[in-house]
Design an enzyme around this catalytic site. Sequence first.
Site, mmCIF file in Angstrom:
data_model
loop_
_atom_site.group_PDB
_atom_site.id
_atom_site.type_symbol
_atom_site.label_atom_id
_atom_site.label_comp_id
_atom_site.label_asym_id
_atom_site.label_seq_id
_atom_site.Cartn_x
_atom_site.Cartn_y
_atom_site.Cartn_z
ATOM 1 N N CYS A 114 1.497 25.192 8.580
ATOM 2 C CA CYS A 114 0.525 25.799 7.755
ATOM 3 C C CYS A 114 0.318 27.202 7.562
ATOM 4 C CB CYS A 114 -0.841 24.930 7.947
ATOM 5 S SG CYS A 114 -0.731 23.267 7.750
ATOM 6 N N HIS A 254 -6.793 29.027 4.834
ATOM 7 C CA HIS A 254 -5.899 27.710 4.771
ATOM 8 C C HIS A 254 -6.958 26.431 4.578
ATOM 9 C CE1 HIS A 254 -3.174 24.630 5.550
ATOM 10 N NE2 HIS A 254 -3.665 24.049 6.975
ATOM 11 N N ASN A 284 -5.006 19.217 2.011
ATOM 12 C CA ASN A 284 -4.253 20.082 2.880
ATOM 13 C C ASN A 284 -2.681 20.015 2.364
ATOM 14 O OD1 ASN A 284 -2.909 21.770 4.535
ATOM 15 N ND2 ASN A 284 -3.722 20.574 6.323
HETATM 16 O O1 UT7 Z 1 -3.439 22.279 8.816
HETATM 17 C C1 UT7 Z 1 -2.779 22.249 10.147
HETATM 18 C C2 UT7 Z 1 -3.910 22.353 11.059
HETATM 19 N N1 UT7 Z 1 -4.877 21.030 11.157
HETATM 20 C C3 UT7 Z 1 -6.119 21.013 11.192
HETATM 21 O O2 UT7 Z 1 -6.575 22.232 11.129
HETATM 22 C C4 UT7 Z 1 -6.844 19.846 11.267
HETATM 23 C C5 UT7 Z 1 -7.945 20.298 12.525
HETATM 24 N N2 UT7 Z 1 -8.678 19.028 12.750
HETATM 25 C C6 UT7 Z 1 -9.538 18.190 12.004
HETATM 26 O O3 UT7 Z 1 -9.585 18.867 10.792
HETATM 27 C C7 UT7 Z 1 -10.395 16.997 12.430
HETATM 28 O O4 UT7 Z 1 -10.085 17.063 13.915
HETATM 29 C C8 UT7 Z 1 -10.133 15.688 11.686
HETATM 30 C C9 UT7 Z 1 -10.511 16.004 10.333
HETATM 31 C C10 UT7 Z 1 -8.742 15.412 11.864
HETATM 32 C C11 UT7 Z 1 -10.737 14.654 12.619
HETATM 33 O O5 UT7 Z 1 -12.221 15.157 12.416
HETATM 34 P P1 UT7 Z 1 -12.990 14.918 13.878
HETATM 35 O O6 UT7 Z 1 -14.431 15.147 13.717
HETATM 36 O O7 UT7 Z 1 -12.384 15.868 14.708
HETATM 37 O O8 UT7 Z 1 -13.051 13.412 14.312
HETATM 38 P P2 UT7 Z 1 -12.262 12.888 15.526
HETATM 39 O O9 UT7 Z 1 -10.692 12.951 15.679
HETATM 40 O O10 UT7 Z 1 -13.081 13.478 16.912
HETATM 41 O O11 UT7 Z 1 -12.480 11.414 15.604
HETATM 42 C C12 UT7 Z 1 -14.212 10.835 15.567
HETATM 43 C C13 UT7 Z 1 -14.116 9.480 15.212
HETATM 44 C C14 UT7 Z 1 -13.066 8.426 15.930
HETATM 45 O O12 UT7 Z 1 -13.701 7.449 16.151
HETATM 46 P P3 UT7 Z 1 -14.294 7.088 17.671
HETATM 47 O O13 UT7 Z 1 -13.171 7.176 18.617
HETATM 48 O O14 UT7 Z 1 -15.305 8.229 17.825
HETATM 49 O O15 UT7 Z 1 -14.969 5.727 17.624
HETATM 50 C C15 UT7 Z 1 -11.805 8.454 15.101
HETATM 51 O O16 UT7 Z 1 -11.249 7.120 15.356
HETATM 52 O O17 UT7 Z 1 -13.717 9.111 13.924
HETATM 53 C C16 UT7 Z 1 -12.760 8.220 13.568
HETATM 54 N N3 UT7 Z 1 -11.861 8.453 12.685
HETATM 55 C C17 UT7 Z 1 -11.940 8.019 11.193
HETATM 56 N N4 UT7 Z 1 -13.263 7.106 10.954
HETATM 57 C C18 UT7 Z 1 -13.288 6.715 9.589
HETATM 58 C C19 UT7 Z 1 -10.834 9.581 12.523
HETATM 59 N N5 UT7 Z 1 -10.275 9.406 11.468
HETATM 60 C C20 UT7 Z 1 -10.991 8.565 10.672
HETATM 61 C C21 UT7 Z 1 -11.091 8.080 9.201
HETATM 62 N N6 UT7 Z 1 -12.118 7.495 8.864
HETATM 63 N N7 UT7 Z 1 -10.144 8.535 8.180
#
Ligand code: UT7
Length: 334
Positions: A114, A254, A284
């Site tokens: 990215c 980004h 993204n």
């Molecule tokens: O461009 C390259 C660099 N990449 C980035 O900068 C991305 C950085 N990371 C992020 O943007 C975020 O971490 C994400 C958007 C990928 C995820 O958001 P988050 O708030 O960090 O969620 P998490 O991974 O901590 O997950 C929280 C919960 C989990 O459930 P439990 O374990 O709490 O029951 C996930 O399984 O949300 C769940 N989850 C979803 N739920 C509904 C993860 N993806 C989804 C989804 N829909 N699509």
Amino acid sequence: MKRAAIKGVMGYLPEDKLTNTDLEKLVDTTDEWIKTRTGISERRILKKEGWASSDMGAEAVKGLLKKTNTSPDEIDLLICATVTADMVFPDNANTICNKSGINNAFGFDINAACSGFLYSLTTGAKFIESGMCNKVIVVGTDMMSSIIDYTDRTTCVLFGDGAGAILLEASTDDTGIINSQFGGDGAGSAFLHMKAGGSKKPATVETVMNREHFVYQEGRSVFKYAVKGMANSINTVMKRSGLNAEDINWVVPHQANLRIINSVASSAGVPLEQVMINIHKYGNTTSGTLPLCLWDYESQLKKGDNLILTAFGGGFTWGATHIKWSYDGSDFSS
Ligand code: UT7
């Protein structure tokens, strides 16, 4: 010292849209979760028969040449930022030149995930500053849909396809690309990578069956590093250029997550009205995010505006660049 200036910007987006409602039918997710956790409402997906990332890049480049009244023969160098080149080799840059009628240039790809466009922009600028090239095109293009697992809800809601390109020439005044700061940390590859398809694990029936040819991301860890990496780079670049928050006209971040964008803007001390945001429309697009932001906001840019571009991606790679904008965007009716 000779300085490189951006003289025009162009984007290309596929027509087909993939909305949050569409994704609700593919994986266990909701429009509300995606919007509140990422800021994304829809993304574009390239479905045109036979088209790949180089075709999107070539469309942006052809539009850029036309818009800036530049003959393809004038281009000395084309750099392509991408993680989804048409093939492992050859590079996309030469393929894009071929598809755009650029016959007198050399070209190469940069893979910095990215951060690819930001790294390519500075690399292109160095060829202008050194006097080796007069006109350089930098294009960022990614067909993320080709490496996304649409059964994995943690990644498939995030990414989209798109391309953007800019033209660099020597600056004739004090505007142009002023300074950049980049960082890297190979330990970050544990959190964001593709498991198979490289020399470490070439494609086999097993790697395909195990779905190892898709983006793997541990989002929460990447999030923390992204916020820190971009904030530190912005800080360094501002210090080097002697800029205070009130001197900055635009932050161009980004587009990975609206919460990351908000946090980066607040650490730079810049209000959200001065932050380029289009993640809601495109998701993204990896190498496409920064040029697509510049393209979307071009008409609002004025000569002399101070822009801080910043990115973070797989590698880890990150950085920031200070640009003093070189033309009134309203001069172009794109
Ligand atoms: O461009 C390259 C660099 N990449 C980035 O900068 C991305 C950085 N990371 C992020 O943007 C975020 O971490 C994400 C958007 C990928 C995820 O958001 P988050 O708030 O960090 O969620 P998490 O991974 O901590 O997950 C929280 C919960 C989990 O459930 P439990 O374990 O709490 O029951 C996930 O399984 O949300 C769940 N989850 C979803 N739920 C509904 C993860 N993806 C989804 C989804 N829909 N699509």
